[in-house]
Design a protein around this motif. Structure first.
Motif, PDB file in Angstrom:
ATOM      1  N   PHE A  13      26.265  57.915  67.377  1.00  0.00           N
ATOM      2  CA  PHE A  13      27.418  57.701  66.506  1.00  0.00           C
ATOM      3  C   PHE A  13      27.607  56.191  66.384  1.00  0.00           C
ATOM      4  N   ASP A  14      27.103  55.621  65.303  1.00  0.00           N
ATOM      5  CA  ASP A  14      27.281  54.196  65.081  1.00  0.00           C
ATOM      6  C   ASP A  14      27.611  53.944  63.619  1.00  0.00           C
ATOM      7  N   PHE A  15      28.181  52.779  63.349  1.00  0.00           N
ATOM      8  CA  PHE A  15      28.529  52.402  61.984  1.00  0.00           C
ATOM      9  C   PHE A  15      28.641  50.893  61.887  1.00  0.00           C
ATOM     10  N   PHE A  48      34.555  55.065  74.230  1.00  0.00           N
ATOM     11  CA  PHE A  48      33.990  53.778  74.630  1.00  0.00           C
ATOM     12  C   PHE A  48      33.075  53.284  73.512  1.00  0.00           C
ATOM     13  N   ILE A  49      33.388  52.102  72.971  1.00  0.00           N
ATOM     14  CA  ILE A  49      32.700  51.588  71.790  1.00  0.00           C
ATOM     15  C   ILE A  49      32.139  50.199  72.070  1.00  0.00           C
ATOM     16  N   LEU A  50      30.883  49.976  71.732  1.00  0.00           N
ATOM     17  CA  LEU A  50      30.282  48.652  71.801  1.00  0.00           C
ATOM     18  C   LEU A  50      30.373  47.994  70.431  1.00  0.00           C
ATOM     19  N   LYS A 109      45.058  58.981  76.148  1.00  0.00           N
ATOM     20  CA  LYS A 109      43.804  58.588  75.515  1.00  0.00           C
ATOM     21  C   LYS A 109      43.532  57.108  75.812  1.00  0.00           C
ATOM     22  N   ILE A 110      42.267  56.793  76.040  1.00  0.00           N
ATOM     23  CA  ILE A 110      41.854  55.410  76.294  1.00  0.00           C
ATOM     24  C   ILE A 110      40.715  55.083  75.332  1.00  0.00           C
ATOM     25  N   ILE A 111      40.889  53.987  74.586  1.00  0.00           N
ATOM     26  CA  ILE A 111      39.854  53.503  73.670  1.00  0.00           C
ATOM     27  C   ILE A 111      39.403  52.135  74.147  1.00  0.00           C
ATOM     28  N   ILE A 112      38.105  51.987  74.399  1.00  0.00           N
ATOM     29  CA  ILE A 112      37.567  50.725  74.896  1.00  0.00           C
ATOM     30  C   ILE A 112      36.672  50.106  73.835  1.00  0.00           C
ATOM     31  N   VAL A 136      29.653  43.861  61.535  1.00  0.00           N
ATOM     32  CA  VAL A 136      29.629  44.163  62.965  1.00  0.00           C
ATOM     33  C   VAL A 136      29.140  45.593  63.132  1.00  0.00           C
ATOM     34  N   ARG A 137      28.259  45.801  64.068  1.00  0.00           N
ATOM     35  CA  ARG A 137      27.766  47.156  64.350  1.00  0.00           C
ATOM     36  C   ARG A 137      28.550  47.727  65.535  1.00  0.00           C
ATOM     37  N   TYR A 138      29.154  48.877  65.319  1.00  0.00           N
ATOM     38  CA  TYR A 138      29.893  49.571  66.364  1.00  0.00           C
ATOM     39  C   TYR A 138      29.108  50.804  66.797  1.00  0.00           C
ATOM     40  N   GLU A 139      28.994  50.986  68.099  1.00  0.00           N
ATOM     41  CA  GLU A 139      28.275  52.138  68.640  1.00  0.00           C
ATOM     42  C   GLU A 139      29.140  52.843  69.682  1.00  0.00           C
ATOM     43  N   VAL A 140      29.384  54.115  69.461  1.00  0.00           N
ATOM     44  CA  VAL A 140      30.151  54.923  70.417  1.00  0.00           C
ATOM     45  C   VAL A 140      29.190  55.428  71.486  1.00  0.00           C
TER      46      VAL A 140
END
Length: 348
Positions: A256-258, A217-219, A172-175, A273-277
């Motif tokens: 999918f954001d939070f 992948f998450i911004l 698994k890779i999480i960015i 902080v806003r995270y967006e997948v």
């Protein structure tokens, strides 16, 4: 040499010392204060590009003018040196989403190198299940490039480093990617995600990996206007507790954001902080696991014994950006990570 303001004297002394001794770390107490040292930039540039040994430069005024807090200063310096030498000052025993071999990658770009106007892409990738040891590397790009177009090589190197340390490639890779702006998630999806997929495909085609890893992948966007408050029994507004997650009502229904608040701050100034997948191939991803992982990683930044706004790998990538842009402002060449330091947090 304590008061010597000639940078060449310092670099020559370090050079000859390195020739005569086998050194694990170099510690220099340089004249001046923060933002006003005659040798700091040139000395740091030399130590990080030619010495290939972890180093720590301490400004004299930091010690002499802070005698009452000297104990805390020394403690923080020891933590920094520990991390720079490749050790982990502290870890969490278990982390969500790490039940299989998992690599966490963070990226950031700096484009404040004044001499040649090049931007530098910085990539930091974890190599263990504690997200405590890292591969760090940087690469120069064209002028003012904020979106990274040529990062495939760094992705491949990071994957191979993970394999070298663990004897297998990540499943698994999480960015976590520093968000460039609210409107550029689609551009990132079209440019950077394919680079990662190409790196994986190259390793698969060459027979190094058999099964493609899952990608998340998450911004992470810090530049937002939203502020959140809670209300006590008397009706007074105050900051929410650390760890607050907002996942509905004001989030987008098509993505999918939070929002997350992971750190403390002055009332009214605490910034979420806003995270967006933007890419998810994980099977049965539980959003709560992602929230918990993101929040816990905000406690693993070794420059601060507390929480930071964004996950520590992303802070490390940002710190490397700042360090490179600072020490390269008056240099002809952009500083890229030496091979001997790629497995160490040499820039914190």
């Amino acid at each position: 040499m304590y008061n010597d303001k000639n940078s060449q004297t310092w670099t020559d002394s370090v050079y000859y010392l390195q020739q005569d001794h086998s050194l694990d770390v170099i510690i220099c107490i340089a004249p001046g204060r923060k933002g006003n040292s005659p040798i700091y930039e040139s000395l740091k540039y030399y130590l990080q590009t030619e010495c290939n040994i972890p180093s720590q430069v301490i400004l004299a005024d930091t010690i002499s003018k802070n005698s009452r807090s000297l104990r805390n200063i020394m403690k923080n310096l020891m933590i920094q040196i520990c991390a720079k030498m490749g050790h982990s000052p502290w870890v969490f025993k278990s982390l969500p989403l790490m039940n299989k071999p998992t690599m966490i990658i963070s990226m950031d770009v700096c484009h404040r190198v004044e001499t040649n106007n090049k931007s530098v892409l910085n990539l930091v990738a974890s190599k263990d299940k504690y997200v405590a040891s890292f591969y760090s590397a940087s690469v120069s790009q064209g002028e003012e490039q904020r979106i990274a177009f040529s990062i495939q090589k760094l992705f491949m190197e990071a994957l191979q480093e993970f394999n070298t340390k663990n004897g297998l490639f990540p499943q698994k890779i999480i960015i976590y990617r520093d968000a460039v702006s609210e409107g550029q998630s689609e551009v990132t999806l079209r440019t950077e995600v394919p680079e990662l997929e190409k790196a994986i495909k190259n390793l698969k085609d060459s027979g190094q990996i058999e099964e493609e890893p899952s990608i998340l992948f998450i911004l992470a966007n810090k530049r937002i206007e939203q502020r959140f408050f809670t209300q006590d029994r008397r009706g007074n507004l105050k900051n929410p507790r650390r760890g607050l997650v907002i996942e509905s009502k004001i989030t987008r229904t098509d993505r999918f954001d939070f929002y997350m608040i992971s750190h403390a701050g002055p009332t009214g100034l605490q910034c979420p902080v806003r995270y967006e997948v933007i890419k998810n191939t994980f099977q049965d991803l539980d959003p709560k696991d992602l929230y918990d992982l993101t929040n816990i990683l905000c406690y693993e930044f070794y420059n601060l014994q507390g929480t930071v706004r964004i996950p520590s790998p992303l802070i490390y990538a940002h710190t490397m950006c700042n360090q490179i842009s600072k020490i390269c402002n008056h240099q002809v060449e952009v500083s890229e990570t030496p091979e001997a330091l790629k497995d160490k947090l040499y820039y914190i």
